[in-house]
Design a protein around this motif. Sequence first.
Motif, PDB file in Angstrom:
ATOM      1  N   VAL A  62      74.426 -26.059 -59.797  1.00 47.36           N
ATOM      2  CA  VAL A  62      74.131 -24.267 -60.082  1.00 47.36           C
ATOM      3  C   VAL A  62      75.634 -24.300 -61.734  1.00 47.36           C
ATOM      4  O   VAL A  62      76.444 -25.241 -61.766  1.00 47.36           O
ATOM      5  N   GLY A  63      74.955 -23.018 -62.341  1.00 53.16           N
ATOM      6  CA  GLY A  63      75.870 -23.593 -63.225  1.00 53.16           C
ATOM      7  C   GLY A  63      76.703 -22.170 -63.967  1.00 53.16           C
ATOM      8  O   GLY A  63      76.495 -21.162 -62.773  1.00 53.16           O
ATOM      9  N   ILE A  64      78.057 -21.949 -64.663  1.00 60.14           N
ATOM     10  CA  ILE A  64      79.269 -20.696 -64.932  1.00 60.14           C
ATOM     11  C   ILE A  64      78.076 -20.572 -65.896  1.00 60.14           C
ATOM     12  O   ILE A  64      78.900 -21.261 -66.968  1.00 60.14           O
ATOM     13  N   VAL A  65      77.870 -19.446 -66.092  1.00 59.55           N
ATOM     14  CA  VAL A  65      77.478 -19.406 -67.739  1.00 59.55           C
ATOM     15  C   VAL A  65      77.422 -18.093 -68.339  1.00 59.55           C
ATOM     16  O   VAL A  65      77.653 -17.832 -69.398  1.00 59.55           O
ATOM     17  N   GLY A  66      79.033 -16.895 -67.714  1.00 61.74           N
ATOM     18  CA  GLY A  66      79.404 -15.925 -67.934  1.00 61.74           C
ATOM     19  C   GLY A  66      80.823 -16.227 -67.377  1.00 61.74           C
ATOM     20  O   GLY A  66      81.151 -16.434 -66.340  1.00 61.74           O
ATOM     21  N   GLY A  67      81.514 -14.954 -68.567  1.00 61.21           N
ATOM     22  CA  GLY A  67      82.133 -14.955 -67.472  1.00 61.21           C
ATOM     23  C   GLY A  67      83.212 -13.955 -67.922  1.00 61.21           C
ATOM     24  O   GLY A  67      82.622 -13.453 -69.746  1.00 61.21           O
ATOM     25  N   ASP A  68      84.030 -12.934 -67.554  1.00 59.71           N
ATOM     26  CA  ASP A  68      84.524 -11.269 -68.272  1.00 59.71           C
ATOM     27  C   ASP A  68      86.136 -11.816 -67.492  1.00 59.71           C
ATOM     28  O   ASP A  68      85.893 -12.467 -66.861  1.00 59.71           O
ATOM     29  N   VAL A  69      87.184 -11.826 -69.045  1.00 60.33           N
ATOM     30  CA  VAL A  69      88.973 -11.957 -67.827  1.00 60.33           C
ATOM     31  C   VAL A  69      89.342 -10.567 -68.146  1.00 60.33           C
ATOM     32  O   VAL A  69      89.297 -10.475 -69.485  1.00 60.33           O
ATOM     33  N   VAL A  70      89.621 -10.002 -67.611  1.00 65.07           N
ATOM     34  CA  VAL A  70      90.453  -8.538 -68.005  1.00 65.07           C
ATOM     35  C   VAL A  70      92.054  -8.610 -67.116  1.00 65.07           C
ATOM     36  O   VAL A  70      91.903  -8.891 -65.817  1.00 65.07           O
ATOM     37  N   ARG A  71      93.032  -7.504 -67.496  1.00 69.42           N
ATOM     38  CA  ARG A  71      94.504  -7.930 -67.065  1.00 69.42           C
ATOM     39  C   ARG A  71      93.912  -6.532 -65.908  1.00 69.42           C
ATOM     40  O   ARG A  71      93.212  -5.797 -65.759  1.00 69.42           O
ATOM     41  N   ALA A  72      94.884  -6.778 -64.287  1.00 68.52           N
ATOM     42  CA  ALA A  72      94.926  -5.545 -63.828  1.00 68.52           C
ATOM     43  C   ALA A  72      96.004  -6.069 -62.626  1.00 68.52           C
ATOM     44  O   ALA A  72      96.852  -7.191 -62.797  1.00 68.52           O
ATOM     45  N   GLU A  73      96.578  -4.874 -61.840  1.00 74.53           N
ATOM     46  CA  GLU A  73      97.584  -4.838 -61.074  1.00 74.53           C
ATOM     47  C   GLU A  73      97.474  -5.947 -59.896  1.00 74.53           C
ATOM     48  O   GLU A  73      98.276  -6.572 -59.258  1.00 74.53           O
ATOM     49  N   GLU A  74      96.569  -6.901 -59.374  1.00 75.31           N
ATOM     50  CA  GLU A  74      95.954  -7.361 -58.053  1.00 75.31           C
ATOM     51  C   GLU A  74      95.283  -8.205 -58.904  1.00 75.31           C
ATOM     52  O   GLU A  74      94.028  -7.757 -59.749  1.00 75.31           O
ATOM     53  N   LEU A  75      94.393  -9.297 -58.026  1.00 76.16           N
ATOM     54  CA  LEU A  75      93.405 -10.194 -58.252  1.00 76.16           C
ATOM     55  C   LEU A  75      92.279  -9.773 -57.549  1.00 76.16           C
ATOM     56  O   LEU A  75      91.640  -9.597 -56.808  1.00 76.16           O
ATOM     57  N   VAL A  76      90.817  -9.782 -58.691  1.00 73.56           N
ATOM     58  CA  VAL A  76      89.675  -8.993 -57.998  1.00 73.56           C
ATOM     59  C   VAL A  76      88.948 -10.189 -59.186  1.00 73.56           C
ATOM     60  O   VAL A  76      89.089 -10.333 -60.030  1.00 73.56           O
ATOM     61  N   LEU A  77      88.368 -10.745 -58.062  1.00 70.83           N
ATOM     62  CA  LEU A  77      87.393 -11.995 -58.418  1.00 70.83           C
ATOM     63  C   LEU A  77      85.470 -11.402 -57.994  1.00 70.83           C
ATOM     64  O   LEU A  77      85.567 -10.640 -57.020  1.00 70.83           O
ATOM     65  N   SER A  78      84.932 -11.258 -59.192  1.00 70.05           N
ATOM     66  CA  SER A  78      83.669 -10.761 -59.022  1.00 70.05           C
ATOM     67  C   SER A  78      82.277 -11.634 -59.300  1.00 70.05           C
ATOM     68  O   SER A  78      82.550 -12.284 -60.384  1.00 70.05           O
TER      69      SER A  78
END
Lengths: 322, 322
Positions: A128-144
Amino acid sequence: MADRTTPGGDTVAGIGEFGLIGAMTEGRAQPSTTLLGPGDDAAVVAAPDGRVVATTDVLVQNVHFRFGWSSPAHVGRKAVAVNLADIAAMGAVPTSVLVGLACPPDTETSVVTQLVDGMWEEAARARVGIVGGDVVRAEELVLSITALGDLGGRPPVTRSGARPGDVVAVCGRLGWAAAGLAVLGRGFRSPVGVVNAQRSPEPPYAAGPAAAIAGATAMIDVSDGLLADLGHLALASGVGIDVQTDRLTLDQKLVDVGTALGADPMRWVLTGGEDHALAATFPSYTDLPEGWTRIGTVLLPDTGVTVDGRPYDGETGWEHWR
Amino acid sequence: MADRTTPGGDTVAGIGEFGLIGAMTEGRAQPSTTLLGPGDDAAVVAAPDGRVVATTDVLVQNVHFRFGWSSPAHVGRKAVAVNLADIAAMGAVPTSVLVGLACPPDTETSVVTQLVDGMWEEAARARVGIVGGDVVRAEELVLSITALGDLGGRPPVTRSGARPGDVVAVCGRLGWAAAGLAVLGRGFRSPVGVVNAQRSPEPPYAAGPAAAIAGATAMIDVSDGLLADLGHLALASGVGIDVQTDRLTLDQKLVDVGTALGADPMRWVLTGGEDHALAATFPSYTDLPEGWTRIGTVLLPDTGVTVDGRPYDGETGWEHWR
């Protein structure tokens, strides 16, 4: 809010959002289903069936993974795998994932690049491809992660189609991740087989579409634990299910770990989540596809999930929020 | 990790994951594109074009929104709107969204239900379904939304198709959210028009497919600021762009707020993000679709983005991580 912007590129604040997205996406090989990859407002993915299967799962540091126990690459693999397993559990072939990453600005860039390497590794395993994403700052690491898939002209295999008399079968490991968790929880790092199963599962993606083609009447991925997830399937289908423990293989590795830790390995098999095996029901006359093993029978309504004909005397699986 | 599990249902820990998912999805009207809604391992969404457009955006509390400034319902609307705008900016019609929600266990249930009500409100405005989701515990509130859309047989309108001689046009508000942010930052709560524009944008979803049908050569949604986003488009297309300020409407509300705060309202229009207007380029002979206004011209390569023929002397928009 941490705001330690380092001058170099050794933290995510240092290389910035666009640098980070570049590191995640540039130079990566996309499969033919990725018609327009990352870099625009949205991606375009092939959906030849005319329907698209979609699911999303969120993983939070110290809730769903720990860097003391797992490398960033293991976490990246796991985040993608748990989502692709949900696509396979509908009988669909995964086509692509999108990644949302929230992390503190002082996160080391190498942590993120290893996470992303792990994601691409699992994506490649499933083609499968990784086709898009968003990277933002936060206080802890969260992967969605969101995963998409294609049904290839077949109806989706839901949780609600099981009928009394169907056989119950599974494909993939059961109890390995739970055994690994028990090992890690005692401060050990081996045996590596069960520990790595906890760090990142290896769901049998192709077994989902194969089950659909073979006529599976209902399917679910085992994320919470076999009995808990069969409970979800039984409830949705309005049936009971009996699991026969003599049909469940106890791998010698699980027996050994159980002996070493004084734990019952069958409990891991019955109630351990996170291996993301697939469980499905089939008409009794079905020749089960390769890799699938019969473990039980669908019963008349309102009998719940039983083990060897009796109610199970313990927690059936992972309870969220508790 | 907070672990205050209250006995009642007044916190998310109290009602649990499945109760929360039920509150998010049960009894909600799904559009006809939702072929299989929430409740199974994955959803199934119509993709009649045979391709699916997909995008994801993550919003973090106190980074992308503040509950002191916005109600949970506003935040829910915004989280959905920013993603649907990305779909529209490809020239596609949005069909569905998936929601990932991470929040502390002691988050009040009413906050989550209002968030979800806001998401459904915006989803209804765009006639899309909320087809799936995941709810997990975390130390801070993080919303991850994925939106899907359909191209209706048209090619996607990317950022890279602008050609010298094209006209540059916009549809939707510019500068309103920035004016609202300035107002809120000074401790005021009015005028409500600009404040609500900051709380949740109103992207012109239908203008995206309309621009595609009219022959738009490139398109982007204005999330970072007009000049910044036109810069992304110019870079991707390998062109320059000149914006003519005499073509940019300065609404009297923005003029009034600028006067009250001693700020230049044109700066909000040129550099303010978060309104999620659409900006596009069209061949010079195009009759612009309803709601679109010409604001500039595409120039020869390597001239960058200029304003009235000159380089802009200020920050062009939102810089992430800084």
